[in-house]
Motif scaffolding. Sequence first.
Motif, mmCIF file in Angstrom:
data_model
loop_
_atom_site.group_PDB
_atom_site.id
_atom_site.type_symbol
_atom_site.label_atom_id
_atom_site.label_comp_id
_atom_site.label_asym_id
_atom_site.label_seq_id
_atom_site.Cartn_x
_atom_site.Cartn_y
_atom_site.Cartn_z
ATOM 1 N N GLU A 77 0.830 -1.208 0.000
ATOM 2 C CA GLU A 77 0.000 0.000 0.000
ATOM 3 C C GLU A 77 0.863 1.256 0.000
ATOM 4 O OE1 GLU A 77 -2.356 -0.589 3.463
ATOM 5 O OE2 GLU A 77 -3.807 -1.929 2.471
ATOM 6 N N PHE A 78 1.991 1.210 0.715
ATOM 7 C CA PHE A 78 2.904 2.360 0.757
ATOM 8 C C PHE A 78 3.448 2.667 -0.634
ATOM 9 C CE2 PHE A 78 7.290 3.871 0.950
ATOM 10 C CZ PHE A 78 7.162 5.020 1.707
ATOM 11 N N TYR A 79 3.948 1.646 -1.327
ATOM 12 C CA TYR A 79 4.502 1.856 -2.661
ATOM 13 C C TYR A 79 3.417 2.273 -3.651
ATOM 14 C CZ TYR A 79 8.987 -0.138 -1.261
ATOM 15 O OH TYR A 79 10.201 -0.363 -0.657
ATOM 16 N N ASN A 80 2.241 1.649 -3.556
ATOM 17 C CA ASN A 80 1.159 1.999 -4.469
ATOM 18 C C ASN A 80 0.722 3.453 -4.287
ATOM 19 O OD1 ASN A 80 1.106 -0.524 -5.621
ATOM 20 N ND2 ASN A 80 -0.561 -1.296 -4.351
ATOM 21 N N SER A 81 0.704 3.917 -3.036
ATOM 22 C CA SER A 81 0.272 5.290 -2.767
ATOM 23 C C SER A 81 1.237 6.324 -3.327
ATOM 24 C CB SER A 81 0.115 5.507 -1.256
ATOM 25 O OG SER A 81 1.377 5.435 -0.602
ATOM 26 N N ARG A 82 2.480 5.879 -3.605
ATOM 27 C CA ARG A 82 3.493 6.794 -4.142
ATOM 28 C C ARG A 82 3.837 6.499 -5.593
ATOM 29 N NH1 ARG A 82 3.422 6.591 0.985
ATOM 30 N NH2 ARG A 82 4.251 8.245 2.322
ATOM 31 N N GLY A 83 3.028 5.627 -6.216
ATOM 32 C CA GLY A 83 3.198 5.377 -7.640
ATOM 33 C C GLY A 83 4.298 4.414 -8.005
ATOM 34 N N PHE A 84 4.787 3.621 -7.038
ATOM 35 C CA PHE A 84 5.826 2.635 -7.317
ATOM 36 C C PHE A 84 5.246 1.236 -7.206
ATOM 37 C CE2 PHE A 84 8.113 6.307 -5.547
ATOM 38 C CZ PHE A 84 8.925 6.601 -6.607
ATOM 39 N N GLU A 85 4.377 0.887 -8.117
ATOM 40 C CA GLU A 85 3.659 -0.387 -8.016
ATOM 41 C C GLU A 85 4.566 -1.589 -8.199
ATOM 42 O OE1 GLU A 85 -0.409 -0.558 -9.616
ATOM 43 O OE2 GLU A 85 0.069 1.369 -10.523
#
Length: 220
Positions: A77-85
């Motif tokens: 969720e952290f990476y997804n929220s910052r656009g690093f899927e």
Amino acid sequence: MCAGYFIDATTITECLHTFCKSCIVKHLQSSKNCPQCGVKVHETQPLLHLRPDRTLQDVVYKLVPHLFESEEKRKEEFYNSRGFETQKKGQVLAGVIEKKSGPKLSCILSIPNAHQFKFDEKICLCLERYSMHPQHFFSHSFTLPKLEKKFLRCSARVCVADLKQHLYERLHFPSHFNLLLMCGAEELQDDMSLKQVYLMNWSPRGTPMFIFYTVSSAVS
């Protein structure tokens, strides 16, 4: 320090006290002393005196149900929220490739810049042919091949999908068969990391983890 369970357990080499990595790093930004005993860690570079305690972290994950899975979800969720899927479960620069002999799989075992994983925690495993297979899984003309080099030592971030890719390349499975990996009696999902498999499915400590490969029913 956070009154929770250890996450990324990290030990101070000067006094051997252990904390969550995020907790002790934040503390050392404002103080150069151990928060438990007060010993000075280092005057100018205290972070150089921190070491990961992976054994203790494995114990915590074993004792606390679903803690590992919840932490993996929080990271995702952290990476997804910052656009690093793609920055999750070992697929930072891996991408996805398509093999003629199998499905689309990520492959970090053979990417040119795989040296980025050399400082990761390592997992030792043995890839064995699964002999106790249901007869209807196989055609009579197909014999499940055996690996010549079955022992691997790789990053704990490697996924089950990467192991499948490795086997497709080494064993040349027919395209109409689905490759299946198992640890004990548990079928392994493609997005599981080896760290997750090791914690949840493997009991003997200090020995290579055995993962068995077989093929499921043919693709229609």
